[in-house]
Design a protein around this motif. Structure first.
Motif, short mmCIF file in Angstrom:
data_model
loop_
_atom_site.label_atom_id
_atom_site.label_comp_id
_atom_site.label_asym_id
_atom_site.label_seq_id
_atom_site.Cartn_x
_atom_site.Cartn_y
_atom_site.Cartn_z
N VAL B 70 59.09 -67.76 5.37
CA VAL B 70 59.60 -68.25 4.09
C VAL B 70 60.18 -67.08 3.29
N SER B 71 59.60 -65.90 3.46
CA SER B 71 60.11 -64.72 2.78
C SER B 71 61.53 -64.38 3.26
N ASP B 72 61.83 -64.63 4.53
CA ASP B 72 63.19 -64.44 5.03
C ASP B 72 64.15 -65.43 4.35
N VAL B 73 63.66 -66.64 4.12
CA VAL B 73 64.48 -67.63 3.42
C VAL B 73 64.77 -67.15 2.00
N ALA B 74 63.74 -66.63 1.32
CA ALA B 74 63.91 -66.11 -0.04
C ALA B 74 64.98 -65.02 -0.06
N ALA B 75 64.99 -64.18 0.96
CA ALA B 75 65.93 -63.05 1.01
C ALA B 75 67.38 -63.50 1.15
N MET B 76 67.60 -64.75 1.60
CA MET B 76 68.96 -65.30 1.67
C MET B 76 69.28 -66.10 0.41
N ALA B 77 68.34 -66.19 -0.53
CA ALA B 77 68.45 -67.06 -1.71
C ALA B 77 68.62 -68.52 -1.28
N ALA B 78 67.89 -68.90 -0.26
CA ALA B 78 68.01 -70.26 0.29
C ALA B 78 66.71 -71.04 0.06
N VAL B 79 66.69 -72.27 0.55
CA VAL B 79 65.56 -73.19 0.36
C VAL B 79 64.97 -73.55 1.72
N PRO B 80 63.66 -73.39 1.93
CA PRO B 80 63.06 -73.75 3.22
C PRO B 80 63.19 -75.25 3.49
N THR B 81 63.41 -75.59 4.76
CA THR B 81 63.61 -76.99 5.14
C THR B 81 62.54 -77.49 6.11
N ALA B 82 62.31 -76.74 7.18
CA ALA B 82 61.39 -77.21 8.22
C ALA B 82 60.97 -76.03 9.08
N THR B 83 59.85 -76.19 9.78
CA THR B 83 59.36 -75.15 10.70
C THR B 83 58.94 -75.78 12.02
N VAL B 84 59.00 -74.96 13.07
CA VAL B 84 58.35 -75.28 14.34
C VAL B 84 57.55 -74.05 14.75
N VAL B 85 56.50 -74.24 15.55
CA VAL B 85 55.64 -73.11 15.90
C VAL B 85 55.28 -73.13 17.38
N ALA B 86 55.29 -71.95 18.00
CA ALA B 86 54.75 -71.79 19.35
C ALA B 86 53.50 -70.92 19.23
N CYS B 87 52.38 -71.41 19.75
CA CYS B 87 51.12 -70.66 19.70
C CYS B 87 50.63 -70.38 21.10
N LEU B 88 50.17 -69.15 21.29
CA LEU B 88 49.54 -68.77 22.54
C LEU B 88 48.13 -68.31 22.18
N LEU B 89 47.12 -69.06 22.66
CA LEU B 89 45.74 -68.82 22.25
C LEU B 89 45.00 -67.99 23.29
N PRO B 90 44.10 -67.10 22.83
CA PRO B 90 43.19 -66.44 23.77
C PRO B 90 42.35 -67.51 24.50
N THR B 91 41.93 -67.21 25.72
CA THR B 91 41.18 -68.22 26.50
C THR B 91 39.90 -68.67 25.81
N ASP B 92 39.27 -67.74 25.07
CA ASP B 92 37.99 -68.09 24.44
C ASP B 92 38.16 -68.41 22.95
N TYR B 93 39.37 -68.80 22.54
CA TYR B 93 39.63 -68.99 21.11
C TYR B 93 38.81 -70.15 20.55
N GLY B 94 38.69 -71.21 21.31
CA GLY B 94 37.84 -72.33 20.90
C GLY B 94 38.58 -73.34 20.05
N GLU B 95 38.06 -74.55 20.10
CA GLU B 95 38.72 -75.67 19.45
C GLU B 95 38.69 -75.56 17.94
N ARG B 96 37.54 -75.08 17.42
CA ARG B 96 37.39 -74.99 15.96
C ARG B 96 38.46 -74.06 15.36
N ARG B 97 38.58 -72.87 15.96
CA ARG B 97 39.56 -71.93 15.44
C ARG B 97 40.99 -72.43 15.64
N ALA B 98 41.23 -73.07 16.78
CA ALA B 98 42.57 -73.60 17.05
C ALA B 98 42.95 -74.63 15.98
N LEU B 99 42.01 -75.50 15.64
CA LEU B 99 42.28 -76.51 14.62
C LEU B 99 42.51 -75.85 13.26
#
Lengths: 307, 307
Positions: B70-99
């Motif tokens: 969002v800070s990159d958006v601010a630097a263009m003087a623009a307005v945030p619209t939408a996001t997508v995310v790719a996550c790579l979790l450690p094997t022992d990360y666990g469901e609670r932390r993932a949620l």
């Protein structure tokens, strides 16, 4: 080599960046002047040791990271527009491989019509940590006002069809299909053009034929997929289990009513099953073998789990 | 918990998804019906052990991954619209932390006005490999036809200004600014509205004040930045070196001609230098201390390198 220099040396080869890229890579954000305010977006990642071998040719890794996103575009019957990439490199990856990887990303994005317009590069703190390449792709409807074909939309009685063949995608003897496949963009658009509203739903097969077929009916408890096991085209002598579960085929799987051509844009199209009624407690995907044996194929395929 | 279930349980809380999201998360791609065909796009990643501590609160990690985009958006003087995310979790990360992580991503994206419309989740093969969260953000011009403020555009004689304060962003005693900062979106837009074409160029400070100041002049060998060292506002007793080099401040740094207000949207704005002529072999960024001592501050800050 510093991040900035590396990315700049890659972007410099973007000589053919189309005119709609108003602010090219190198600023806080790229600015795109699109023709259509309908924008499709998806993200997908390639992890060494998971989706590719750690010693795989970096240029092919880059190509795969882009191509599997383009395959998602094909599954919507849409047209790729642009890509951005986040890369996390192993500490000992080296400049040569980093350049090959980024050039693989850049050149394949250009070939697929979705120029690389932004990137982020980081280096792992831990030497043993794997290469991670995360590509986000933007796309546009096939033509102004064209429908984006969703996963939902199947109806009882519709046929289930697939482009190409299945199984052994990761098999090196089989040519490394998962590294070299051609995303079915033209085929997806042509199917939409030919079938119109008769094209009910579509997905691309990445997790596995069984699991992805389930994605076409899971939204509606009244729907099931019945697969004609003998009809499923298999790649390079794959077994039925491999065809159902290997994944990484990047073929289109779609449901349609009425007649469907046996090929599209030179790619074979095969009827491999149909949409039926799901009964209480019944499987989402049932495979039927020639002798009449039926088995649950819903979970044939790959899915990440958290412990 | 399976990937699909985890993502679905997060998306379910997206009850307030705005109407422009025509195909919500869960299909091959999300489909957005934007008001403006001008689309800004950028990607940025957060890596545990690099950008956050491995034991950091997952919800704050998720927030940071969104906020720095969002800070990159601010630097263009623009307005945030939408996001997508790719996550790579450690094997022992666990469901609670993932949620918790995904809920941190989802809820902060909603608060910042850029709903999470797609995601990809994978789990590391290797137990020691770190959490990687890669967010792509889309944005729109501040109003129809509004300019996107680029990094280039500085002119000799322009003032150099910054919002907020610098240094010790990673300092836990200082409140963990890098985890809790408010991206300067409103400030960026208000500066564009007030200054118009007098707002020459803008960037947000993530790598470090020295290094990011260099990004404002590196495109033109005739331009340099002269920093008034004493004028740089410092966070929580930061030294000059910390203010120049720590990074992760996520403040706006901009060049402007003519008068500039001393605050915008309640945030202080400080004149911290000016744009001067760069001489052959001269530094891109020179800091001048009160006694008149001058030093090269161009490389003050962080950058990833490949070996």
């Amino acid at each position: 080599m510093r991040e900035f220099d590396l990315l700049r040396s890659v972007y410099r080869r973007n000589a053919l960046l189309p005119g709609f890229v108003r602010v090219p890579p190198g600023d806080d954000m790229a600015v795109l002047e699109l023709a259509d305010p309908t924008v499709l977006v998806a993200v997908d990642q390639v992890v060494a040791g998971r989706h590719v071998r750690p010693d795989e040719d970096p240029a092919l890794v880059g190509r795969k990271a882009v191509a599997r996103n383009v395959s998602d575009v094909a599954a919507m019957a849409a047209v790729p527009t642009a890509t951005v990439v986040a890369c996390l490199l192993p500490t000992d990856y080296g400049e040569r491989r980093a350049l090959d990887l980024f050039e693989g990303l850049r050149s394949s994005a250009q070939v697929f019509g979705c120029p690389l317009v932004g990137g982020d590069l980081a280096v792992h703190a831990d030497a043993s940590a794997p290469l991670v390449v995360s590509v986000t792709i933007l796309a546009a409807p096939a033509w102004p006002g064209a429908r984006c074909v969703e996963r939902t939309g199947a109806v009882v009685g519709a046929g289930l069809y697939a482009t190409g063949a299945f199984g052994r995608s990761l098999d090196r003897d089989g040519g490394g299909h998962h590294l070299r496949f051609e995303p079915r963009v033209r085929e997806g658009i042509e199917l939409l053009r030919m079938l119109g509203p008769r094209l009910c739903s579509m997905i691309d097969v990445s997790d596995g034929l069984g699991r992805d077929a389930a994605h076409l009916v899971e939204h509606d408890a009244a729907l099931a997929v019945e697969l004609d096991a003998a009809a499923i085209p298999r790649r390079h002598g794959a077994s039925l289990e491999e065809a159902l579960g290997d994944g990484e085929d990047y073929e289109l799987l779609f449901t349609a009513t009425g007649p469907v051509p046996s090929e599209v844009c030179g790619t074979p199209v095969t009827r491999i099953g149909s949409i039926t009624q799901r009964h209480d407690g019944g499987a989402m995907v049932v495979a039927v073998e020639e002798g009449g044996r039926r088995f649950d194929a819903t979970s044939a395929g790959w899915e990440h789990r958290t412990r």
